[in-house]
Structure formats: C-alpha cells, structure tokens
Scaffold this active site. Structure first.
Site, PDB file in Angstrom:
ATOM      1  N   HIS A  11       0.826  -1.210   0.000  1.00 38.75           N
ATOM      2  CA  HIS A  11       0.000   0.000   0.000  1.00 38.75           C
ATOM      3  C   HIS A  11       0.861   1.260   0.000  1.00 38.75           C
ATOM      4  O   HIS A  11       2.096   1.208   0.128  1.00 38.75           O
ATOM      5  CB  HIS A  11      -0.942   0.000   1.214  1.00 38.75           C
ATOM      6  CG  HIS A  11      -0.246   0.009   2.547  1.00 38.75           C
ATOM      7  ND1 HIS A  11       0.320   1.146   3.090  1.00 38.75           N
ATOM      8  CD2 HIS A  11      -0.037  -0.993   3.449  1.00 38.75           C
ATOM      9  CE1 HIS A  11       0.847   0.854   4.271  1.00 38.75           C
ATOM     10  NE2 HIS A  11       0.641  -0.435   4.516  1.00 38.75           N
ATOM     11  N   CYS A  59       3.180  -5.074   6.664  1.00 41.08           N
ATOM     12  CA  CYS A  59       2.762  -4.611   5.344  1.00 41.08           C
ATOM     13  C   CYS A  59       3.947  -3.993   4.597  1.00 41.08           C
ATOM     14  O   CYS A  59       4.940  -3.568   5.202  1.00 41.08           O
ATOM     15  CB  CYS A  59       1.633  -3.591   5.460  1.00 41.08           C
ATOM     16  SG  CYS A  59       0.046  -4.334   5.927  1.00 41.08           S
TER      17      CYS A  59
END
Length: 235
Positions: free
Chosen positions: A181, A197
């Site tokens: 992301h 992440c």
C-alpha cells in the site's frame, strides 16, 4: 500722624476691591466649562450585555496532500527506476526484497522496475508466496484485532483519504492481513517500521497499481543478512 478716619476709609476701599476681584475670578467667563478637579480619573466604559456561552470547537484536521514526492527528498537508490534484474520469474511477478527494502516488478528480458519500500520491523517480517486478491483506490483502514491488541489507541476504522496510513492505493495479499500500500509518511521508505505490510510512496504505489492485476504472483523474500543491491539501473 495717621488720621484714624482716613485709615478706616482706606481699609474699607481695599476690602471692597478684594471682594470684587474674588467675585470676578470665581464667576469666570459665562460659557466656560466647569473645572475638572481630578483629571486622572477615567470615565468607566459603557456596560456591554454578556454574550451567550459558545462551546470550544477545535480546528478541523487538515489531511496531508496525496502528492508526497515533493515533500520528502528520496535517496537516489529508493527512487523508482528500471534496473537489470536476473530472475526466472515470469513478467508481471512482484518480488519483495525484504532485507534491502526494494520491490521489483519483473518486466522480462532481464529487467525490472525497482521501487524503494518500507517493510516490517523486527519480529514482524515474513516471507512466502502470495497473490493479489483485491485492489482498492484510497482504501479504508480497519486495523486487524492483532494490531488493536498491541496498540489499543488505534482507530477501529478510518475512511480512505490522504490522511489514511494506507495511502492512495492498496493491493491485498491472499487471505493474510498484509497489503502492499501507499503511505502518508514517505520518510519511512527504506526503513523497517511496519507491522508486516509493504509500503511505497503514494506516487510509486499508484504506478505499481496501474501495472498489477488481481491474481498477480507476489514473492516475499525472507529477512536475511543485508547484501549488495541486486539490480543495476539501466535508465
């Protein structure tokens, strides 16, 4: 020798003159303003009616702009570039080089697009093979229960937007809690800071998002001893 009658007459004349002068002095001009005895006293301000109570209202939070490339000067090695990259993986594959904080998007013919990334901090790195199962623009953020348990101050849900920590784009990996992301903190690129992440600048994640399809293979390399850059820039 002074004549007593003359002296009395003279005294009455002087007294009458003094009375006349005093009367004139006190009378003064007909239109003169009264003398202010205490000029240092200031008149009180006029009374103002009290205003109704207004509760305090905080200034609305201004979200960070989405164009974060101009806000932080990226080290040259973390800027998006096409590099030489030898791999047997098919074009379109994503390879995440965790120890060197790079993400490679394989182009084929010995080349790849290399992006600088932020990865998991100590104890939160992982490795394996996943695939992109979902894509989202300006995604909402719902921290998973595991993250809430570690950081109970986090919001339970945050709408997508420039102030959202997931940034401009997100690509969800399999059935895991992990994503590739964007970020509203571009200064974390090249660092081990996340809960697992993979983060890119908003500009870079938007570029990668445009190349990736649902089903794209993602290989996450394990955290091993840091080694020299695998890719040499070609342009």
């Amino acid at each position: 020798m002074i004549n007593l009658d003359t002296f009395k007459t003279y005294s009455r004349a002087v007294a009458l003159s003094a009375v006349a002068i005093s009367a004139i002095a006190f009378a003064g001009p007909a239109k003169a303003a009264p003398v202010q005895l205490f000029p240092f006293f200031q008149p009180l301000p006029p009374m103002v009616a009290p205003q109704p109570y207004q509760p305090y209202q905080a200034t609305p939070y201004q979200a960070a702009p989405s164009d974060d490339q101009d806000a932080v000067e990226m080290p040259a090695r973390f800027r998006r570039q096409t590099v030489s990259y030898a791999t047997r993986e098919a074009p379109g594959t994503i390879i995440i080089d965790t120890p060197n904080t790079y993400l490679y998007y394989v182009l084929g013919n010995g080349q790849a697009v290399r992006y600088g990334i932020g990865v998991g901090r100590d104890g939160f790195t992982w490795s394996g093979v996943q695939s992109v199962t979902k894509k989202a623009e300006w995604p909402d953020w719902t921290p998973p229960p595991e993250m809430i348990a570690r950081q109970p101050y986090l919001p339970r849900h945050m709408a997508g937007g420039p102030g959202n920590p997931l940034g401009a784009r997100a690509m969800y990996l399999g059935g895991t809690i992990y994503r590739i992301h964007g970020t509203n903190a571009p200064d974390t690129i090249g660092k081990h800071v996340s809960s697992g992440c993979i983060r890119l600048t908003n500009d870079d994640v938007t570029d990668l998002y445009s190349r990736v399809n649902v089903g794209t293979k993602v290989i996450v390399l394990p955290m091993t001893e840091r080694r020299a850059d695998l890719g040499a820039a070609t342009r």
